[in-house]
Scaffold this active site. Structure first.
Site, PDB file in Angstrom:
ATOM      1  N   TRP A 177     -39.029 -21.746 -38.025  1.00 54.89           N
ATOM      2  CA  TRP A 177     -37.847 -21.732 -38.903  1.00 54.89           C
ATOM      3  C   TRP A 177     -38.446 -21.642 -40.298  1.00 54.89           C
ATOM      4  CZ3 TRP A 177     -32.613 -21.724 -39.355  1.00 54.89           C
ATOM      5  CH2 TRP A 177     -32.052 -22.292 -40.492  1.00 54.89           C
TER       6      TRP A 177
ATOM      7  N   ASN B  43     -45.316 -27.724 -37.654  1.00 55.56           N
ATOM      8  CA  ASN B  43     -43.914 -27.961 -37.988  1.00 55.56           C
ATOM      9  C   ASN B  43     -43.915 -28.966 -39.136  1.00 55.56           C
ATOM     10  OD1 ASN B  43     -41.209 -28.653 -38.096  1.00 55.56           O
ATOM     11  ND2 ASN B  43     -41.254 -29.855 -36.215  1.00 55.56           N
ATOM     12  N   GLY B  44     -43.232 -28.643 -40.221  1.00 53.40           N
ATOM     13  CA  GLY B  44     -43.190 -29.561 -41.366  1.00 53.40           C
ATOM     14  C   GLY B  44     -43.401 -28.786 -42.655  1.00 53.40           C
TER      15      GLY B  44
ATOM     16  N   GLU C  96     -14.720 -33.616 -49.311  1.00 54.10           N
ATOM     17  CA  GLU C  96     -15.608 -33.340 -48.177  1.00 54.10           C
ATOM     18  C   GLU C  96     -15.312 -34.299 -47.010  1.00 54.10           C
ATOM     19  OE1 GLU C  96     -17.289 -31.077 -47.172  1.00 54.10           O
ATOM     20  OE2 GLU C  96     -18.695 -31.911 -45.725  1.00 54.10           O
TER      21      GLU C  96
ATOM     22  N   GLU D 276     -11.867 -31.008 -39.518  1.00 52.60           N
ATOM     23  CA  GLU D 276     -12.603 -30.070 -38.671  1.00 52.60           C
ATOM     24  C   GLU D 276     -12.829 -30.578 -37.257  1.00 52.60           C
ATOM     25  OE1 GLU D 276     -15.928 -27.602 -40.907  1.00 52.60           O
ATOM     26  OE2 GLU D 276     -16.037 -29.726 -41.382  1.00 52.60           O
TER      27      GLU D 276
ATOM     28  N   HIS E  75       2.064 -38.939 -58.338  1.00 57.78           N
ATOM     29  CA  HIS E  75       2.709 -37.713 -58.829  1.00 57.78           C
ATOM     30  C   HIS E  75       3.237 -36.871 -57.670  1.00 57.78           C
ATOM     31  CE1 HIS E  75       1.557 -38.494 -62.933  1.00 57.78           C
ATOM     32  NE2 HIS E  75       0.352 -38.837 -62.483  1.00 57.78           N
TER      33      HIS E  75
HETATM   34  C1  F6R Z   1     -17.719 -27.212 -42.957  1.00 60.28           C
HETATM   35  C2  F6R Z   1     -18.530 -26.028 -43.038  1.00 60.28           C
HETATM   36  C3  F6R Z   1     -17.989 -24.860 -43.773  1.00 60.28           C
HETATM   37  C4  F6R Z   1     -19.114 -24.177 -44.575  1.00 60.28           C
HETATM   38  C5  F6R Z   1     -18.600 -22.883 -45.221  1.00 60.28           C
HETATM   39  C6  F6R Z   1     -19.669 -22.247 -46.070  1.00 60.28           C
HETATM   40  O1  F6R Z   1     -18.326 -28.229 -42.224  1.00 60.28           O
HETATM   41  O2  F6R Z   1     -19.606 -25.985 -42.506  1.00 60.28           O
HETATM   42  O3  F6R Z   1     -16.943 -25.206 -44.604  1.00 60.28           O
HETATM   43  O4  F6R Z   1     -19.558 -25.073 -45.530  1.00 60.28           O
HETATM   44  O5  F6R Z   1     -18.191 -21.990 -44.237  1.00 60.28           O
HETATM   45  O6  F6R Z   1     -20.787 -21.944 -45.313  1.00 60.28           O
HETATM   46  P1  F6R Z   1     -22.183 -21.667 -45.980  1.00 60.28           P
HETATM   47  O7  F6R Z   1     -22.636 -22.948 -46.607  1.00 60.28           O
HETATM   48  O8  F6R Z   1     -23.061 -21.258 -44.841  1.00 60.28           O
HETATM   49  O9  F6R Z   1     -21.982 -20.593 -46.990  1.00 60.28           O
END
Ligand code: F6R
Length: 641
Positions: free
Chosen positions: A102, A128-129, A514, A521, A537
């Site tokens: 990755w 890895n790291g 958030e 979600e 309000h």
């Molecule tokens: C919520 C979530 C989405 C992403 C959004 C943007 O948990 O994962 O709201 O944050 O689709 O995605 P990126 O960060 O990949 O552009």
């Protein structure tokens, strides 16, 4: 996250390595490779390829997996299995290491894939790291005449082992000497042609296990890679090394002293092994936050002994553009957008610079006004979100300097931005973002604090105090996770509520956004976030006894005001909870439940207060019978408008 597999035994090693790597695919990767001690010559055979494991298999066998357009997925999978077996007739040997990468340092490519070798190819390494001092080590090795082939931090390890091997004439000593000079995190597998009967492994911070078989032994990043062969494993401790032979394994501490201990027996089935014993990836990733935060923070902090004394971003030029900037414009989607909203408060507080934050899908269509001295920041975990990319291109076309904050090296956003700051969260598998969000916050806070210093809006004393505070955040995140049972209990009482509101003021109103998104979600409960002062309000009209109101409270000067808001909803029958830094009982009378987070600088507490909210969302999801890893109607990467 990279995956490591290693083997010493009597089987043909190449299929064992590739099958082991297949079991680690869930960790996410962009390229793969193997190194095998040849059974017919005094050399290490290395093959590597960008992309999925099947490309590595095709490269080794010189055959394609999918031979016809009409081949079903099951047929292609079967053929892949056959070709994997065939790799053992091409790259022959009984000792080897394999790796799925990755990308961190250097884009995904054949060349940057692991294993990496010393110049003569007699030493091979998988890693890895993140090696934090790799640039310094690389420069030093280059001064010694070493020519590097890749852009990775890992390659320095192979050359450094070679350097010490030439000095000491002993591979174990050479690895030890090398480890003493590495800063950062690593799990390592090392081969050396002069020692064809063994494999050396080591770990610090990154995970590595040793699997104990009969007449064969393994290393792997995670249990699933060895579960087919053995359930007896050593979980290597911090700074431990292991030397594997086919008939035994020796463990050592960081000074090279032998360590003797009993192996553990793994009871997990394959599905829970992939998740490190957690029930879901979302929970695993919530728990990975202390490490992800550390990985994101540490390379950017300069220490004087134990004390953080400065912030340094090697990847961006913190020059006049930043110092003279008139405004910062932040654009992103979803969770990443919420990180941007928190950042607005941080930049304005620490650096006294105005910030505009925009949802990318809005920004791109409203003919935005961009000025020459604006700094434009896009935030994207995947680096592939269509709207965020469109916003980035628009800003570039308008002549703005574009900084990207992303988790994916080589992503489109990272390639198109002028400068890139990576979050080192590792791959996020669960659809709902958790560790990517907190690491985005970490990058943004570091930027805001650094800018505050550069622009003179933070005194030396304030700067130094903020550095100590930010350095302590990962440990405090761990403390919250260690005490999660209260949240779990609260979720078990509240998961049937029909309406949930998150409220807060300043930073906490941003965190509320958030927190509410997480709950929506994965639990599908109707949840909204409001700046607490806005309740009266309008939204308060919705409050009734079936409402839960969660107040995030990390702004001590505003506790009283927030407590009044909570009293207002409580008197209308709502159940109430506070997630707070307060320890003096400011919310005891008005809240049914109070979750206290560890003492910290209030302005940095957004990285902590979100964790109880993530856990609350996760547990509500489970209690409602949902799959938190794959919420309905959602995709991990939104590459269409
Ligand atoms: C919520 C979530 C989405 C992403 C959004 C943007 O948990 O994962 O709201 O944050 O689709 O995605 P990126 O960060 O990949 O552009």
């Amino acid at each position: 996250m990279c995956g490591i597999v290693g083997y010493v035994g009597s089987k043909q090693v190449t299929p064992v390595l590739i099958n082991g790597l297949k079991k680690l695919e869930y960790r996410g990767y962009d390229s793969a490779g193997v190194a095998v001690m040849s059974d017919s010559s005094d050399e290490i055979l290395v093959k590597k390829s960008k992309g999925a494991l099947k490309f590595l298999v095709e490269k080794i066998t010189d055959e394609v997996v999918k031979t016809s357009k009409d081949m079903s997925d099951a047929q292609a999978e079967k053929r892949l299995g056959e070709l994997i077996e065939k790799t053992g007739t091409i790259i022959k040997g009984n000792v080897g290491i394999g790796h799925t990468r990755w990308a961190t340092h250097g884009e995904p490519s054949d060349l940057n894939s692991h294993p990496h070798t010393n110049v003569s190819g007699t030493i091979a390494v998988v890693h890895n790291g993140i090696i934090e001092n790799y640039a310094k080590l690389k420069a030093w090795l280059q001064d010694q005449g070493v020519v590097f082939k890749s852009q990775t931090d890992t390659e320095v390890i192979a050359h450094l082992i070679n350097y010490f091997y030439e000095k000491t004439g002993e591979i174990f000593k050479a690895v030890l000497e090398t480890l003493h000079r590495l800063e950062g995190s690593y799990a390592l597998g090392v081969l050396c042609t002069k020692y064809p009967d063994r494999l050396i492994a080591a770990r610090k911070e990154s995970p590595l296990i040793v699997g104990l078989g009969r007449g064969e032994n393994f290393i792997a990043s995670d249990v699933p890679a060895v579960l087919e062969y053995t359930r007896d494993v050593y979980y290597l401790n911090q700074n431990e090394l292991a030397v594997l032979y086919n008939d035994h394994v020796d463990l050592f501490d960081s000074d090279g002293n032998k360590v003797v201990r009993e192996p553990s027996h793994v009871e997990w089935d394959m599905a829970s092994a992939e998740k490190g014993g957690y029930a879901h990836f979302m929970l695993k990733e919530i728990h990975e936050q202390p490490k992800a935060l550390t990985d994101t923070l540490r390379p950017r902090l300069i220490f004087d002994g134990d004390k953080a004394k400065d912030i340094q971003f090697d990847e961006i030029d913190f020059g006049e553009d930043w110092k003279q900037a008139g405004r910062i414009v932040i654009t992103a989607c979803g969770t990443a957008y919420h990180a941007g909203v928190v950042a607005k408060y941080a930049f304005e507080k620490f650096a006294r610079i105005p910030v505009a934050v925009d949802v990318a899908s809005e920004f791109r269509y409203r003919n935005p006004i961009l000025n020459k001295n604006d700094i434009f920041i896009v935030i994207s975990q995947s680096g592939e979100t269509a709207d965020t990319l469109a916003a980035l291109r628009l800003a570039k076309a308008a002549g703005a300097k574009v900084i990207a904050i992303t988790n994916c090296v080589g992503s489109t956003v990272s390639r198109e931005a002028d400068e890139v700051i990576y979050t080192w969260a590792g791959p996020e598998i669960a659809v709902a973002s958790t560790k990517a969000y907190t690491t985005q916050l970490m990058c943004l806070y570091l930027l805001a604090i650094k800018l505050g210093k550069e622009r003179g809006s933070l005194s030396a004393q304030q700067y130094s105090r903020l550095l100590s505070e930010i350095a302590a955040i990962p440990e405090k995140a761990q403390q919250i996770l260690d005490n999660q049972s209260e949240i779990q209990k609260f979720a078990s009482q509240q998961f049937n509520k029909s309406k949930i509101f998150y409220i807060g003021r300043l930073f906490d109103s941003a965190s509320s956004l958030e927190s509410a998104l997480k709950l929506k979600e994965v639990s599908y409960m109707h949840c909204e976030a409001f700046a607490a002062g806005e309740l009266k309000h309008g939204p308060i009209a919705l409050v009734d006894p079936d409402t839960l109101v969660v107040a995030i409270a990390t702004e001590p000067e505003l506790y009283e005001k927030l407590a009044s808001n909570i009293v207002e909803v409580k008197s209308r029958g709502a159940t109430t909870m506070a997630i707070t830094l307060d320890k003096k009982g400011a919310f005891d009378n008005c809240c049914d439940s109070v979750i206290t987070i560890p003492d910290s600088e209030p302005a940095l507490a957004s990285m902590l207060s979100i964790i109880p909210a993530q856990l609350f969302a996760y547990y509500c999801s489970i209690l409602r019978g949902n799959d938190p890893d794959k919420p309905r109607n959602l995709a991990k990467s939104v590459t269409v408008e």
